[in-house]
Design a protein around this motif. Structure first.
Motif, PDB file in Angstrom:
ATOM      1  N   ALA A  63       0.834  -1.208   0.000  1.00 42.15           N
ATOM      2  CA  ALA A  63       0.000   0.000   0.000  1.00 42.15           C
ATOM      3  C   ALA A  63       0.865   1.253   0.000  1.00 42.15           C
ATOM      4  O   ALA A  63       0.579   2.228  -0.711  1.00 42.15           O
ATOM      5  CB  ALA A  63      -0.926  -0.001   1.213  1.00 42.15           C
ATOM      6  N   LEU A  64       1.938   1.237   0.786  1.00 41.84           N
ATOM      7  CA  LEU A  64       2.831   2.395   0.800  1.00 41.84           C
ATOM      8  C   LEU A  64       3.491   2.570  -0.562  1.00 41.84           C
ATOM      9  O   LEU A  64       3.638   3.696  -1.056  1.00 41.84           O
ATOM     10  CB  LEU A  64       3.891   2.227   1.887  1.00 41.84           C
ATOM     11  CG  LEU A  64       4.888   3.385   2.019  1.00 41.84           C
ATOM     12  CD1 LEU A  64       4.178   4.694   2.328  1.00 41.84           C
ATOM     13  CD2 LEU A  64       5.919   3.084   3.095  1.00 41.84           C
ATOM     14  N   GLY A  65       3.879   1.462  -1.194  1.00 47.25           N
ATOM     15  CA  GLY A  65       4.469   1.541  -2.522  1.00 47.25           C
ATOM     16  C   GLY A  65       3.521   2.148  -3.537  1.00 47.25           C
ATOM     17  O   GLY A  65       3.914   2.994  -4.350  1.00 47.25           O
ATOM     18  N   LEU A  66       2.260   1.754  -3.512  1.00 46.94           N
ATOM     19  CA  LEU A  66       1.255   2.322  -4.417  1.00 46.94           C
ATOM     20  C   LEU A  66       1.055   3.808  -4.141  1.00 46.94           C
ATOM     21  O   LEU A  66       0.922   4.620  -5.074  1.00 46.94           O
ATOM     22  CB  LEU A  66      -0.071   1.576  -4.263  1.00 46.94           C
ATOM     23  CG  LEU A  66      -0.141   0.179  -4.882  1.00 46.94           C
ATOM     24  CD1 LEU A  66      -1.445  -0.506  -4.482  1.00 46.94           C
ATOM     25  CD2 LEU A  66      -0.039   0.280  -6.406  1.00 46.94           C
ATOM     26  N   LEU A  67       1.041   4.164  -2.880  1.00 48.19           N
ATOM     27  CA  LEU A  67       0.842   5.559  -2.497  1.00 48.19           C
ATOM     28  C   LEU A  67       1.972   6.433  -3.039  1.00 48.19           C
ATOM     29  O   LEU A  67       1.741   7.508  -3.614  1.00 48.19           O
ATOM     30  CB  LEU A  67       0.781   5.645  -0.974  1.00 48.19           C
ATOM     31  CG  LEU A  67       0.206   6.903  -0.330  1.00 48.19           C
ATOM     32  CD1 LEU A  67      -1.244   7.103  -0.732  1.00 48.19           C
ATOM     33  CD2 LEU A  67       0.318   6.797   1.185  1.00 48.19           C
ATOM     34  N   ALA A 121      10.949   8.558   0.262  1.00 46.70           N
ATOM     35  CA  ALA A 121      10.328   7.243   0.409  1.00 46.70           C
ATOM     36  C   ALA A 121      10.687   6.616   1.751  1.00 46.70           C
ATOM     37  O   ALA A 121       9.834   6.023   2.427  1.00 46.70           O
ATOM     38  CB  ALA A 121      10.751   6.339  -0.742  1.00 46.70           C
ATOM     39  N   LEU A 122      11.945   6.765   2.164  1.00 47.69           N
ATOM     40  CA  LEU A 122      12.359   6.176   3.438  1.00 47.69           C
ATOM     41  C   LEU A 122      11.797   6.952   4.628  1.00 47.69           C
ATOM     42  O   LEU A 122      11.444   6.360   5.648  1.00 47.69           O
ATOM     43  CB  LEU A 122      13.889   6.132   3.513  1.00 47.69           C
ATOM     44  CG  LEU A 122      14.543   5.088   2.605  1.00 47.69           C
ATOM     45  CD1 LEU A 122      16.053   5.146   2.742  1.00 47.69           C
ATOM     46  CD2 LEU A 122      14.053   3.697   2.925  1.00 47.69           C
ATOM     47  N   VAL A 123      11.710   8.279   4.502  1.00 45.04           N
ATOM     48  CA  VAL A 123      11.082   9.062   5.567  1.00 45.04           C
ATOM     49  C   VAL A 123       9.624   8.647   5.711  1.00 45.04           C
ATOM     50  O   VAL A 123       9.115   8.451   6.822  1.00 45.04           O
ATOM     51  CB  VAL A 123      11.191  10.569   5.275  1.00 45.04           C
ATOM     52  CG1 VAL A 123      10.370  11.369   6.290  1.00 45.04           C
ATOM     53  CG2 VAL A 123      12.644  11.031   5.320  1.00 45.04           C
TER      54      VAL A 123
END
Length: 323
Positions: free
Chosen positions: A27-31, A61-63
Protein backbone atom coordinates in the motif's frame (compact mmCIF):
# COMPACT_ATOMS: atom_id res chain seq x y z
CA UNK A 1 -16.57 15.74 -12.96
CA UNK A 2 -13.20 17.05 -11.75
CA UNK A 3 -14.61 17.41 -8.22
CA UNK A 4 -15.75 13.77 -8.24
CA UNK A 5 -12.38 12.63 -9.58
CA UNK A 6 -10.64 14.61 -6.84
CA UNK A 7 -12.88 13.08 -4.19
CA UNK A 8 -12.20 9.59 -5.52
CA UNK A 9 -8.43 10.22 -5.47
CA UNK A 10 -8.57 11.51 -1.91
CA UNK A 11 -10.63 8.50 -0.82
CA UNK A 12 -8.10 6.14 -2.41
CA UNK A 13 -5.25 8.05 -0.73
CA UNK A 14 -6.99 7.62 2.62
CA UNK A 15 -7.53 3.91 2.06
CA UNK A 16 -3.89 3.32 1.06
CA UNK A 17 -2.58 5.48 3.91
CA UNK A 18 -4.55 3.58 6.53
CA UNK A 19 -3.35 0.28 5.07
CA UNK A 20 0.26 1.51 5.12
CA UNK A 21 -0.14 2.65 8.72
CA UNK A 22 -1.28 -0.88 9.53
CA UNK A 23 1.98 -2.25 8.05
CA UNK A 24 1.03 -2.96 4.42
CA UNK A 25 4.24 -2.45 2.41
CA UNK A 26 2.47 -2.75 -0.96
CA UNK A 27 0.00 0.00 0.00
CA UNK A 28 2.83 2.39 0.80
CA UNK A 29 4.47 1.54 -2.52
CA UNK A 30 1.26 2.32 -4.42
CA UNK A 31 0.84 5.56 -2.50
CA UNK A 32 4.35 6.73 -3.37
CA UNK A 33 3.90 5.75 -7.01
CA UNK A 34 0.62 7.66 -7.32
CA UNK A 35 2.24 10.83 -5.97
CA UNK A 36 5.63 10.40 -7.65
CA UNK A 37 4.93 12.97 -10.39
CA UNK A 38 3.90 15.67 -7.91
CA UNK A 39 6.83 14.89 -5.63
CA UNK A 40 9.29 15.01 -8.53
CA UNK A 41 7.86 18.33 -9.71
CA UNK A 42 8.54 19.85 -6.29
CA UNK A 43 12.10 18.46 -6.20
CA UNK A 44 12.92 19.66 -9.72
CA UNK A 45 11.48 23.11 -9.02
CA UNK A 46 13.91 23.52 -6.12
CA UNK A 47 16.99 21.56 -7.23
CA UNK A 48 16.60 21.34 -10.99
CA UNK A 49 16.70 18.04 -12.90
CA UNK A 50 19.48 15.60 -12.06
CA UNK A 51 20.71 13.06 -9.49
CA UNK A 52 20.02 15.33 -6.50
CA UNK A 53 16.30 15.31 -7.28
CA UNK A 54 16.42 11.51 -7.56
CA UNK A 55 18.20 11.28 -4.19
CA UNK A 56 15.52 13.42 -2.57
CA UNK A 57 12.75 11.18 -3.89
CA UNK A 58 14.55 8.13 -2.47
CA UNK A 59 15.04 9.93 0.85
CA UNK A 60 11.36 10.87 0.91
CA UNK A 61 10.33 7.24 0.41
CA UNK A 62 12.36 6.18 3.44
CA UNK A 63 11.08 9.06 5.57
CA UNK A 64 7.53 8.09 4.62
CA UNK A 65 8.33 4.50 5.49
CA UNK A 66 9.43 5.45 8.99
CA UNK A 67 6.88 8.21 9.63
CA UNK A 68 3.67 7.15 7.86
CA UNK A 69 1.95 6.76 11.24
CA UNK A 70 2.41 10.52 11.77
CA UNK A 71 -0.17 11.31 9.06
CA UNK A 72 -3.26 12.59 10.85
CA UNK A 73 -5.37 13.31 7.75
CA UNK A 74 -5.04 10.34 5.36
CA UNK A 75 -7.00 12.27 2.69
CA UNK A 76 -4.17 14.88 2.58
CA UNK A 77 -1.23 12.48 2.38
CA UNK A 78 -0.13 13.96 -0.95
CA UNK A 79 0.50 17.35 0.67
CA UNK A 80 2.39 15.57 3.48
CA UNK A 81 4.65 13.79 0.98
CA UNK A 82 5.35 17.01 -0.94
CA UNK A 83 6.21 18.74 2.35
CA UNK A 84 8.79 16.03 3.04
CA UNK A 85 10.26 16.57 -0.44
CA UNK A 86 10.59 20.33 0.18
CA UNK A 87 12.25 19.74 3.54
CA UNK A 88 14.72 17.21 2.11
CA UNK A 89 15.57 19.63 -0.73
CA UNK A 90 16.29 22.41 1.75
CA UNK A 91 18.49 20.11 3.80
CA UNK A 92 20.42 19.12 0.68
CA UNK A 93 20.92 22.75 -0.34
CA UNK A 94 22.08 23.62 3.17
CA UNK A 95 24.57 20.74 3.16
CA UNK A 96 25.93 21.73 -0.24
CA UNK A 97 26.73 25.20 1.12
CA UNK A 98 28.25 23.69 4.30
CA UNK A 99 26.14 26.13 6.32
CA UNK A 100 23.66 25.07 8.97
CA UNK A 101 21.82 28.01 10.58
CA UNK A 102 21.09 27.59 14.26
CA UNK A 103 17.36 27.89 13.59
CA UNK A 104 17.56 24.89 11.26
CA UNK A 105 19.17 22.55 13.80
CA UNK A 106 16.85 19.78 14.99
CA UNK A 107 15.78 20.63 18.52
CA UNK A 108 13.97 18.21 20.85
CA UNK A 109 10.48 19.10 22.02
CA UNK A 110 10.92 20.48 25.53
CA UNK A 111 7.57 19.00 26.57
CA UNK A 112 8.23 15.52 25.16
CA UNK A 113 9.42 12.77 27.49
CA UNK A 114 11.35 9.73 26.17
CA UNK A 115 8.17 7.66 25.88
CA UNK A 116 6.53 10.28 23.65
CA UNK A 117 9.68 10.55 21.55
CA UNK A 118 9.72 6.77 21.27
CA UNK A 119 6.16 6.67 19.95
CA UNK A 120 6.92 9.48 17.51
CA UNK A 121 10.12 8.05 16.05
CA UNK A 122 9.98 4.28 16.54
CA UNK A 123 10.09 2.35 13.27
CA UNK A 124 7.94 -0.60 12.46
CA UNK A 125 9.44 -3.91 13.43
CA UNK A 126 9.60 -5.10 9.84
CA UNK A 127 11.55 -1.98 8.80
CA UNK A 128 14.25 -2.78 11.34
CA UNK A 129 14.24 -6.39 10.20
CA UNK A 130 14.97 -5.19 6.66
CA UNK A 131 17.66 -2.77 7.87
CA UNK A 132 19.37 -5.65 9.70
CA UNK A 133 19.58 -7.54 6.39
CA UNK A 134 21.87 -4.88 4.92
CA UNK A 135 25.68 -5.33 4.92
CA UNK A 136 27.41 -3.51 7.77
CA UNK A 137 29.03 -0.93 5.47
CA UNK A 138 25.59 0.06 4.13
CA UNK A 139 23.62 -0.22 7.37
CA UNK A 140 25.53 2.43 9.34
CA UNK A 141 25.22 5.31 6.82
CA UNK A 142 21.56 4.49 6.19
CA UNK A 143 20.67 4.56 9.90
CA UNK A 144 22.64 7.77 10.48
CA UNK A 145 21.08 9.47 7.45
CA UNK A 146 17.46 8.62 8.12
CA UNK A 147 16.98 7.79 11.78
CA UNK A 148 19.23 10.07 13.83
CA UNK A 149 18.58 13.70 14.67
CA UNK A 150 22.01 15.30 14.39
CA UNK A 151 24.21 13.06 12.21
CA UNK A 152 22.23 13.17 8.97
CA UNK A 153 24.45 15.37 6.78
CA UNK A 154 26.64 13.59 4.22
CA UNK A 155 29.77 15.30 5.59
CA UNK A 156 28.99 14.17 9.14
CA UNK A 157 28.31 10.59 8.06
CA UNK A 158 31.58 10.61 6.12
CA UNK A 159 33.47 11.73 9.22
CA UNK A 160 31.86 9.03 11.37
CA UNK A 161 32.58 6.28 8.84
CA UNK A 162 36.04 7.55 7.89
CA UNK A 163 35.28 7.64 4.15
CA UNK A 164 34.90 10.40 1.52
CA UNK A 165 31.52 12.08 1.01
CA UNK A 166 31.27 10.51 -2.44
CA UNK A 167 31.54 7.07 -0.86
CA UNK A 168 28.72 7.96 1.53
CA UNK A 169 26.48 8.94 -1.39
CA UNK A 170 27.33 5.70 -3.19
CA UNK A 171 26.69 3.54 -0.12
CA UNK A 172 23.38 5.27 0.58
CA UNK A 173 22.27 4.65 -2.99
CA UNK A 174 23.18 0.97 -2.68
CA UNK A 175 21.51 0.74 0.74
CA UNK A 176 18.23 2.19 -0.53
CA UNK A 177 18.16 -0.23 -3.43
CA UNK A 178 18.91 -3.24 -1.22
CA UNK A 179 16.45 -2.07 1.43
CA UNK A 180 13.58 -2.20 -1.05
CA UNK A 181 14.31 -5.87 -1.71
CA UNK A 182 14.85 -6.62 1.97
CA UNK A 183 11.51 -5.04 2.87
CA UNK A 184 9.69 -7.24 0.40
CA UNK A 185 11.54 -10.31 1.65
CA UNK A 186 10.89 -9.67 5.35
CA UNK A 187 7.38 -8.18 5.30
CA UNK A 188 5.71 -11.47 6.21
CA UNK A 189 8.46 -12.82 8.46
CA UNK A 190 8.46 -12.88 12.24
CA UNK A 191 9.93 -9.65 13.59
CA UNK A 192 11.39 -8.64 16.91
CA UNK A 193 9.72 -5.75 18.73
CA UNK A 194 11.52 -2.52 17.79
CA UNK A 195 9.56 -0.46 20.32
CA UNK A 196 10.53 -2.74 23.19
CA UNK A 197 14.16 -2.76 22.06
CA UNK A 198 14.26 1.03 21.71
CA UNK A 199 12.60 1.53 25.09
CA UNK A 200 15.21 -0.76 26.65
CA UNK A 201 17.99 1.23 24.99
CA UNK A 202 16.57 4.48 26.39
CA UNK A 203 16.72 2.86 29.84
CA UNK A 204 20.26 1.63 29.27
CA UNK A 205 21.41 5.09 28.20
CA UNK A 206 19.98 6.67 31.34
CA UNK A 207 21.36 3.88 33.56
CA UNK A 208 24.82 4.18 31.99
CA UNK A 209 25.00 7.91 32.68
CA UNK A 210 23.66 7.49 36.22
CA UNK A 211 26.24 4.78 36.94
CA UNK A 212 29.02 6.98 35.56
CA UNK A 213 27.95 9.91 37.76
CA UNK A 214 27.98 7.53 40.73
CA UNK A 215 31.53 6.42 39.92
CA UNK A 216 30.50 3.02 38.56
CA UNK A 217 31.16 3.46 34.83
CA UNK A 218 33.77 0.70 34.93
CA UNK A 219 31.11 -1.73 36.18
CA UNK A 220 28.89 -0.88 33.19
CA UNK A 221 31.76 -1.54 30.79
CA UNK A 222 32.46 -4.90 32.43
CA UNK A 223 28.86 -6.08 32.65
CA UNK A 224 27.33 -4.79 29.42
CA UNK A 225 30.13 -4.06 26.98
CA UNK A 226 32.58 -6.37 25.23
CA UNK A 227 35.94 -6.88 26.96
CA UNK A 228 37.52 -6.06 23.58
CA UNK A 229 35.57 -2.81 23.17
CA UNK A 230 37.20 -0.62 20.51
CA UNK A 231 36.91 3.17 20.65
CA UNK A 232 36.93 4.21 17.00
CA UNK A 233 37.67 7.46 15.17
CA UNK A 234 36.37 7.01 11.64
CA UNK A 235 37.90 3.73 10.55
CA UNK A 236 40.82 3.82 13.00
CA UNK A 237 40.97 2.33 16.49
CA UNK A 238 41.94 4.91 19.13
CA UNK A 239 41.93 2.66 22.17
CA UNK A 240 39.72 0.53 24.38
CA UNK A 241 37.77 0.57 27.62
CA UNK A 242 40.59 2.13 29.65
CA UNK A 243 40.73 5.21 27.42
CA UNK A 244 36.95 5.50 27.45
CA UNK A 245 36.88 5.28 31.25
CA UNK A 246 39.54 7.98 31.64
CA UNK A 247 37.68 10.30 29.29
CA UNK A 248 34.39 9.80 31.15
CA UNK A 249 36.01 10.34 34.57
CA UNK A 250 37.79 13.46 33.31
CA UNK A 251 34.61 15.05 31.98
CA UNK A 252 32.64 14.25 35.13
CA UNK A 253 35.41 15.69 37.31
CA UNK A 254 35.20 18.89 35.22
CA UNK A 255 31.46 19.12 35.91
CA UNK A 256 30.27 17.98 32.47
CA UNK A 257 27.00 16.02 32.32
CA UNK A 258 25.10 14.32 29.50
CA UNK A 259 21.39 13.72 28.97
CA UNK A 260 19.82 11.43 26.32
CA UNK A 261 17.96 13.35 23.57
CA UNK A 262 17.30 10.60 21.00
CA UNK A 263 17.83 6.84 20.84
CA UNK A 264 17.96 4.54 17.81
CA UNK A 265 18.24 0.82 18.53
CA UNK A 266 18.59 -2.25 16.34
CA UNK A 267 20.03 -5.69 17.03
CA UNK A 268 23.41 -4.83 15.55
CA UNK A 269 23.56 -1.04 15.85
CA UNK A 270 22.46 1.53 18.43
CA UNK A 271 22.85 5.31 18.56
CA UNK A 272 22.49 7.44 21.67
CA UNK A 273 22.33 11.15 20.89
CA UNK A 274 23.22 13.14 23.98
CA UNK A 275 22.89 16.78 24.99
CA UNK A 276 26.01 17.93 26.83
CA UNK A 277 25.59 20.21 29.85
CA UNK A 278 28.77 22.13 30.62
CA UNK A 279 29.52 23.70 34.02
CA UNK A 280 28.56 27.35 34.39
CA UNK A 281 32.19 28.42 34.85
CA UNK A 282 33.32 26.60 31.67
CA UNK A 283 30.43 26.80 29.16
CA UNK A 284 32.72 25.84 26.24
CA UNK A 285 34.42 22.89 27.92
CA UNK A 286 32.72 20.44 25.51
CA UNK A 287 30.63 20.81 22.35
CA UNK A 288 26.86 20.97 22.99
CA UNK A 289 26.07 17.43 21.85
CA UNK A 290 27.60 14.02 21.22
CA UNK A 291 26.39 10.87 19.48
CA UNK A 292 27.38 7.47 20.84
CA UNK A 293 27.35 5.24 17.74
CA UNK A 294 27.64 1.63 18.89
CA UNK A 295 28.16 -1.56 16.92
CA UNK A 296 26.71 -4.51 18.84
CA UNK A 297 27.78 -8.15 18.91
CA UNK A 298 25.85 -10.68 20.95
CA UNK A 299 23.99 -7.86 22.68
CA UNK A 300 27.22 -6.18 23.86
CA UNK A 301 28.89 -3.05 22.54
CA UNK A 302 31.86 -4.14 20.44
CA UNK A 303 32.75 -0.78 18.83
CA UNK A 304 31.99 2.80 19.85
CA UNK A 305 32.27 5.89 17.69
CA UNK A 306 31.80 9.22 19.46
CA UNK A 307 30.85 12.09 17.21
CA UNK A 308 30.15 15.76 17.94
CA UNK A 309 27.62 17.10 15.40
CA UNK A 310 28.62 20.66 16.36
CA UNK A 311 32.35 20.84 17.20
CA UNK A 312 33.91 23.55 19.32
CA UNK A 313 34.67 26.57 17.13
CA UNK A 314 37.70 27.54 19.20
CA UNK A 315 39.67 24.44 18.28
CA UNK A 316 40.80 23.27 14.86
CA UNK A 317 42.26 20.08 16.31
CA UNK A 318 39.72 17.34 17.17
CA UNK A 319 39.69 16.57 20.89
CA UNK A 320 38.86 13.24 22.46
CA UNK A 321 35.03 13.29 22.41
CA UNK A 322 33.21 13.72 25.68
CA UNK A 323 32.01 10.43 27.07
Amino acid sequence: MAEYAGADAAAEDAMLTRAAQAGDVAALGLLLEQHRAGMRAVAVSILGPGPDADDVLQDTALVALARITDVRDPHAVGAWLRMIVRNRCRILLRESRHVEPLAALPLPDADADPEQLLERHAMRDWVWEAVEELPTTLRLPLVLRHFTEGVTAYARIAEVCGVPVGTVRSRLSQARAKLAGALAATADAAHSDARVRTAASWGEARDTLAAAEAGRFGEVLTQRWSPEIALMNGGARMGGGALLGRAMDGDLAAGVRQRPANVVAGRSLAVWEMDIINPADAPDHCPPAVAWIMTLSGGRVAQLRLFHPVPLKSSSVPELPAT
